[in-house]
Design a protein around this motif. Sequence first.
Motif, PDB file in Angstrom:
ATOM      1  N   ALA A 151       0.829  -1.202   0.000  1.00 38.05           N
ATOM      2  CA  ALA A 151       0.000   0.000   0.000  1.00 38.05           C
ATOM      3  C   ALA A 151       0.866   1.256   0.000  1.00 38.05           C
ATOM      4  CB  ALA A 151      -0.923  -0.012   1.224  1.00 38.05           C
ATOM      5  N   TYR A 152       1.972   1.189   0.707  1.00 41.05           N
ATOM      6  CA  TYR A 152       2.907   2.325   0.738  1.00 41.05           C
ATOM      7  C   TYR A 152       3.486   2.565  -0.658  1.00 41.05           C
ATOM      8  CZ  TYR A 152       7.568   4.369   1.238  1.00 41.05           C
ATOM      9  OH  TYR A 152       8.706   5.121   1.067  1.00 41.05           O
ATOM     10  N   ALA A 153       3.888   1.459  -1.328  1.00 40.40           N
ATOM     11  CA  ALA A 153       4.459   1.609  -2.661  1.00 40.40           C
ATOM     12  C   ALA A 153       3.438   2.205  -3.635  1.00 40.40           C
ATOM     13  CB  ALA A 153       4.965   0.260  -3.162  1.00 40.40           C
TER      14      ALA A 153
ATOM     15  N   LEU B 287       4.267  10.354  -6.824  1.00 39.44           N
ATOM     16  CA  LEU B 287       4.400  11.534  -5.963  1.00 39.44           C
ATOM     17  C   LEU B 287       5.835  12.049  -6.014  1.00 39.44           C
ATOM     18  CD1 LEU B 287       2.384  10.527  -2.751  1.00 39.44           C
ATOM     19  CD2 LEU B 287       1.683  12.073  -4.596  1.00 39.44           C
ATOM     20  N   PRO B 288       6.026  13.331  -5.926  1.00 40.05           N
ATOM     21  CA  PRO B 288       7.385  13.869  -5.857  1.00 40.05           C
ATOM     22  C   PRO B 288       8.014  13.507  -4.507  1.00 40.05           C
ATOM     23  CG  PRO B 288       5.768  15.606  -5.558  1.00 40.05           C
ATOM     24  CD  PRO B 288       4.997  14.389  -5.950  1.00 40.05           C
ATOM     25  N   PRO B 289       9.349  13.459  -4.415  1.00 42.43           N
ATOM     26  CA  PRO B 289      10.033  13.041  -3.180  1.00 42.43           C
ATOM     27  C   PRO B 289       9.596  13.821  -1.938  1.00 42.43           C
ATOM     28  CG  PRO B 289      11.594  13.199  -4.993  1.00 42.43           C
ATOM     29  CD  PRO B 289      10.299  13.750  -5.492  1.00 42.43           C
ATOM     30  N   GLU B 290       9.325  15.118  -2.068  1.00 41.34           N
ATOM     31  CA  GLU B 290       8.993  15.905  -0.883  1.00 41.34           C
ATOM     32  C   GLU B 290       7.617  15.550  -0.310  1.00 41.34           C
ATOM     33  OE1 GLU B 290       8.051  18.285  -4.624  1.00 41.34           O
ATOM     34  OE2 GLU B 290       9.748  17.100  -3.811  1.00 41.34           O
ATOM     35  N   ARG B 291       6.776  14.858  -1.088  1.00 41.69           N
ATOM     36  CA  ARG B 291       5.446  14.495  -0.597  1.00 41.69           C
ATOM     37  C   ARG B 291       5.372  13.042  -0.138  1.00 41.69           C
ATOM     38  NH1 ARG B 291       0.851  16.227  -4.629  1.00 41.69           N
ATOM     39  NH2 ARG B 291      -0.309  15.411  -2.813  1.00 41.69           N
ATOM     40  N   ARG B 292       6.490  12.326  -0.175  1.00 35.16           N
ATOM     41  CA  ARG B 292       6.483  10.911   0.221  1.00 35.16           C
ATOM     42  C   ARG B 292       6.783  10.731   1.708  1.00 35.16           C
ATOM     43  NH1 ARG B 292      10.050   8.230  -4.732  1.00 35.16           N
ATOM     44  NH2 ARG B 292       8.679   8.908  -6.451  1.00 35.16           N
TER      45      ARG B 292
END
Length: 382
Positions: A26-28, A34-39
């Motif tokens: 689910a995380y993947a 999503l961009p890195p800053e929103r992960r």
Amino acid sequence: MFGQISTTTTAPTERGLEDLDAAALAYAARIAGLPPERRQEARDDLVRFALPFAGRLARRYRGRGEPLEDLEQVARLGLVNAVDRYDPERGSFTAYAAITIVGEIKRHFRDRTWGVHVPRRLRDLILEVGQATAALTSELSRTPTVAELSERLETPEEEILAALESAAGYSPASLNAPVGGESSAEFGDLVGESDNALESVDDRVTVSGLLGRLPWRERRILAMRFYGNQTQAEIAARFGISQMHVSRLLSRALTWLRQAMLADGPSAWQAGGADAEAQRVRVSARRSAGRVTVTVAGEVEREPAADQLRRAVVDAVTTGQPTEVVVDLAEVTAMDAVGVAALLAGRDAALRAGVPLRLSRAQSAVQQSLTAAGLAPLRQQH
């Protein structure tokens, strides 16, 4: 959605492992696109959900000398690494996370818990020796020998012994540990002994610096006498000088060293030693019926004295067409390489002028230098 999964996980049941794999999938899916800053939020949710799993793995290694809190911290670091490197296409997140967390814990034991640094190769061998010892003890009903461990592990006995000795480096004894009994002494009190030579260290350092101020010959004679344990006669034979002269050189050098050590600032080596004596060498020439006698007295061991001798001999063979030149060495007490070189220059000048040159009445110490230089054929006795 993964964000709604409960974070209250209990025993390591198959259902719990399935939930962890599902949470990772689910995380993947959640961070896809999503961009890195929103992960970051999704990553933090998965890490919090898997913390109990990391704690269970850490508790497997408790009781091995490390606080459980430290082990849990290391396990959580391994969990974060597993989450950051997780790739759903490579299989189960649970299996990957377990390998990463356990590897981090073992690395912690390997690199952080040893009291004394031991090479990694030896640390690995220590583990193998421990496992082999347990197995052989069970089979033989006794403690195995080094030879038996070497045969079981197919490792040289020297390496087995090194591993057994290095094993004590994992948890070395404290120097502050009490010895026992009613005494208040500590283990460190029993280690080492008083160094009676410690007080002489300052003097040794001072002398080593002063030796560098001495001329080469004096340094060499001191080394041969006090480090090489050679007698004055042996030193005299080595330098081609008299034993009495060696005694004077030693006395002069030791006196200067003693005075320099007591002085606030050591003075330079004074040739109130060597150069002054070299300048006191007496060289004179006397002519009689076509024969010239050059008389030398003193120690011909420095360039000023050697230059006097060279000029006197060369002048004698090149001035006035003498029938013979005799160099009287009866009063020469010492002669080194520069003095011999002066006589060689006089011999060459005599050969060019066609004048016979003779060396007369050389003392035994000087004779050795003349013989070594190939001047023996010029010697004559009177």
